[in-house]
Scaffold this motif. Structure first.
Motif, PDB file in Angstrom:
ATOM      1  N   THR A 250       0.836  -1.212   0.000  1.00 44.22           N
ATOM      2  CA  THR A 250       0.000   0.000   0.000  1.00 44.22           C
ATOM      3  C   THR A 250       0.866   1.256   0.000  1.00 44.22           C
ATOM      4  O   THR A 250       0.615   2.208  -0.753  1.00 44.22           O
TER       5      THR A 250
ATOM      6  N   HIS B 203       2.428   1.985  -3.346  1.00 43.36           N
ATOM      7  CA  HIS B 203       1.472   2.595  -4.280  1.00 43.36           C
ATOM      8  C   HIS B 203       1.263   4.069  -3.949  1.00 43.36           C
ATOM      9  O   HIS B 203       1.084   4.902  -4.825  1.00 43.36           O
TER      10      HIS B 203
ATOM     11  N   TRP C 197       4.774   4.878  -6.811  1.00 46.13           N
ATOM     12  CA  TRP C 197       4.262   4.599  -8.139  1.00 46.13           C
ATOM     13  C   TRP C 197       3.458   5.795  -8.657  1.00 46.13           C
ATOM     14  O   TRP C 197       2.864   6.521  -7.868  1.00 46.13           O
TER      15      TRP C 197
END
Ligand code: SF4
Ligand code: SF4
Length: 163
Positions: free
Chosen positions: A26, A29, A33
């Protein structure tokens, strides 16, 4: 038949390593990213060059519709969204021009068959993907509306992007 279950280890019984592993994905992300979510409608996605949106008509350099009123687009249109009427003309270098040309955008399925069929590149699928109209009678776009530069974009731009 007796099912043999695997005995859980001490760490597996705690569930902590699995939770930490899940949280690390998590966090990756969140911070590492690239973000793909857009705040639509405030942020509008820019369609790619081959995107096909609502159809519109193309003008020549003098501002006349390039359409020669051959009727091919209306003939191939799967939901019969196009209707046109032609008249003969002596003002232009071709013989026929549309007196009326309508597309029912409520029926149009953005298939692009009209663009493919047109022999003179007079109809093109633009990159307009949002048309919010509450009154269904206003979904029928007449020739003047179809010849407008929607969102200030020249229709030649859409044609250039097809090459
Ligand atoms: S894009 Fe397809 S459905 Fe829409 S007007 Fe053209 S031929 Fe008809
Ligand atoms: S196919 Fe092209 S030239 Fe023929 S009526 Fe349709 S828009 Fe006009």
């Amino acid at each position: 038949m007796k099912i043999q279950y695997k005995e859980l280890s001490f760490w597996e019984k705690l569930y902590l390593p699995a939770i930490v592993k899940g949280l690390s994905i998590t966090l990756k992300h969140l911070f590492m990213w690239p973000k793909f979510t857009m705040q639509y409608p405030e942020e509008k996605p820019e369609p790619g060059p081959r995107f096909r949106g609502f159809p519109k008509l193309v003008k020549d350099k003098e501002g006349h519709p390039k359409c020669v009123a051959c009727g091919l687009c209306a003939a191939v249109c799967p939901p019969h969204a196009i209707t046109l009427q032609a008249e003969e003309t002596e003002e232009l270098s071709w013989e026929r021009t549309p007196v009326s040309f309508e597309i029912d955008m409520g029926r149009c399925i953005l298939c692009g068959m009209c663009e493919e069929a047109c022999p003179v590149e007079a109809i093109v699928l633009s990159d307009t993907y949002e048309l919010v109209i509450n009154d269904t009678r206003k979904w029928v776009f007449e020739i003047d509306k179809l010849l407008e530069d929607w969102e200030g974009k020249e229709t030649e731009l859409f044609l250039k992007n097809r090459k």
